[in-house]
Scaffold this motif. Structure first.
Motif, PDB file in Angstrom:
ATOM      1  N   PRO A  41       0.818  -1.215   0.000  1.00  0.00           N
ATOM      2  CA  PRO A  41       0.000   0.000   0.000  1.00  0.00           C
ATOM      3  C   PRO A  41       0.854   1.268   0.000  1.00  0.00           C
ATOM      4  O   PRO A  41       1.788   1.391   0.784  1.00  0.00           O
ATOM      5  N   GLY A  42       0.564   2.167  -0.930  1.00  0.00           N
ATOM      6  CA  GLY A  42       1.278   3.424  -0.996  1.00  0.00           C
ATOM      7  C   GLY A  42       2.653   3.352  -1.628  1.00  0.00           C
ATOM      8  O   GLY A  42       3.376   4.352  -1.647  1.00  0.00           O
ATOM      9  N   LYS A  43       3.006   2.177  -2.139  1.00  0.00           N
ATOM     10  CA  LYS A  43       4.340   2.012  -2.743  1.00  0.00           C
ATOM     11  C   LYS A  43       4.213   1.601  -4.202  1.00  0.00           C
ATOM     12  O   LYS A  43       3.178   1.101  -4.634  1.00  0.00           O
ATOM     13  N   GLU A  44       5.293   1.778  -4.943  1.00  0.00           N
ATOM     14  CA  GLU A  44       5.311   1.368  -6.336  1.00  0.00           C
ATOM     15  C   GLU A  44       5.477  -0.146  -6.442  1.00  0.00           C
ATOM     16  O   GLU A  44       5.958  -0.801  -5.514  1.00  0.00           O
ATOM     17  N   ARG A  45       5.092  -0.663  -7.590  1.00  0.00           N
ATOM     18  CA  ARG A  45       5.268  -2.093  -7.834  1.00  0.00           C
ATOM     19  C   ARG A  45       6.762  -2.411  -7.869  1.00  0.00           C
ATOM     20  O   ARG A  45       7.543  -1.707  -8.509  1.00  0.00           O
ATOM     21  N   GLU A  46       7.131  -3.488  -7.190  1.00  0.00           N
ATOM     22  CA  GLU A  46       8.542  -3.841  -6.999  1.00  0.00           C
ATOM     23  C   GLU A  46       8.850  -5.194  -7.625  1.00  0.00           C
ATOM     24  O   GLU A  46       8.082  -6.158  -7.455  1.00  0.00           O
ATOM     25  N   PHE A  47       9.961  -5.282  -8.300  1.00  0.00           N
ATOM     26  CA  PHE A  47      10.407  -6.557  -8.866  1.00  0.00           C
ATOM     27  C   PHE A  47      10.826  -7.500  -7.748  1.00  0.00           C
ATOM     28  O   PHE A  47      11.573  -7.120  -6.848  1.00  0.00           O
ATOM     29  N   VAL A  48      10.390  -8.750  -7.832  1.00  0.00           N
ATOM     30  CA  VAL A  48      10.735  -9.762  -6.836  1.00  0.00           C
ATOM     31  C   VAL A  48      11.666 -10.818  -7.432  1.00  0.00           C
ATOM     32  O   VAL A  48      12.750 -11.065  -6.921  1.00  0.00           O
ATOM     33  N   ALA A  49      11.227 -11.452  -8.510  1.00  0.00           N
ATOM     34  CA  ALA A  49      12.018 -12.524  -9.109  1.00  0.00           C
ATOM     35  C   ALA A  49      11.511 -12.786 -10.513  1.00  0.00           C
ATOM     36  O   ALA A  49      10.361 -12.486 -10.833  1.00  0.00           O
ATOM     37  N   THR A  90       5.068  -7.976   3.283  1.00  0.00           N
ATOM     38  CA  THR A  90       3.620  -7.841   3.132  1.00  0.00           C
ATOM     39  C   THR A  90       3.286  -7.002   1.904  1.00  0.00           C
ATOM     40  O   THR A  90       3.758  -5.877   1.767  1.00  0.00           O
ATOM     41  N   ALA A  91       2.486  -7.570   1.009  1.00  0.00           N
ATOM     42  CA  ALA A  91       2.140  -6.906  -0.252  1.00  0.00           C
ATOM     43  C   ALA A  91       1.176  -7.785  -1.030  1.00  0.00           C
ATOM     44  O   ALA A  91       0.942  -8.941  -0.663  1.00  0.00           O
TER      45      ALA A  91
END
Length: 124
Positions: A41-49, A90-91
């Motif tokens: 919440p409130g953050k940009e989409r982040e690369f995980v894998a 958490t996301a």
């Protein structure tokens, strides 16, 4: 057209493990470059894998040594094994897929197909 269906999200405590699954239809996991992204919440989409069709993998810095991406050809599934989960993990986690031999797998703009998202919540 590729349709992605995710399963496996949930609520766990810090230090526990969880596995996400992504099932593509319309193509096989062998043909696709596939990745996992997450958005808190409130953050940009982040690369995980990500795993390329030629089987090389990449991980985001925050999940290296804790998360493992893999695919099972017989079941036509993509997995994300998440160990030693932390509250900051958490996301909503999204599965993504792209066709082609030249794909910047760490960039969400490279992916044309997305799953519906799975909530992962890690309590402290």
């Amino acid at each position: 057209q590729v349709h992605l269906v995710e399963t496996g999200g949930g609520l766990v405590q810090a230090g526990e493990s969880l596995r996400l699954s992504c099932a593509p239809s319309g193509r096989t996991v062998s043909e696709l470059n596939m990745g996992w992204f997450r958005q808190a919440p409130g953050k940009e989409r982040e690369f995980v894998a990500a795993i390329r069709w030629r089987n090389t993998v990449d991980y985001g810095e925050s999940v290296k040594d804790r998360f493992t991406i893999s695919r099972e050809h017989a079941m036509n599934r993509l997995y994300l094994q998440m160990n030693n989960l932390k509250p900051e993990d958490t996301a909503v986690y999204y599965c993504a897929a792209a066709l082609g031999s030249v794909v910047i797998v760490t960039n969400s703009a490279s992916y044309a197909y997305w799953g519906q998202g799975s909530q992962v919540t890690v309590s402290s």
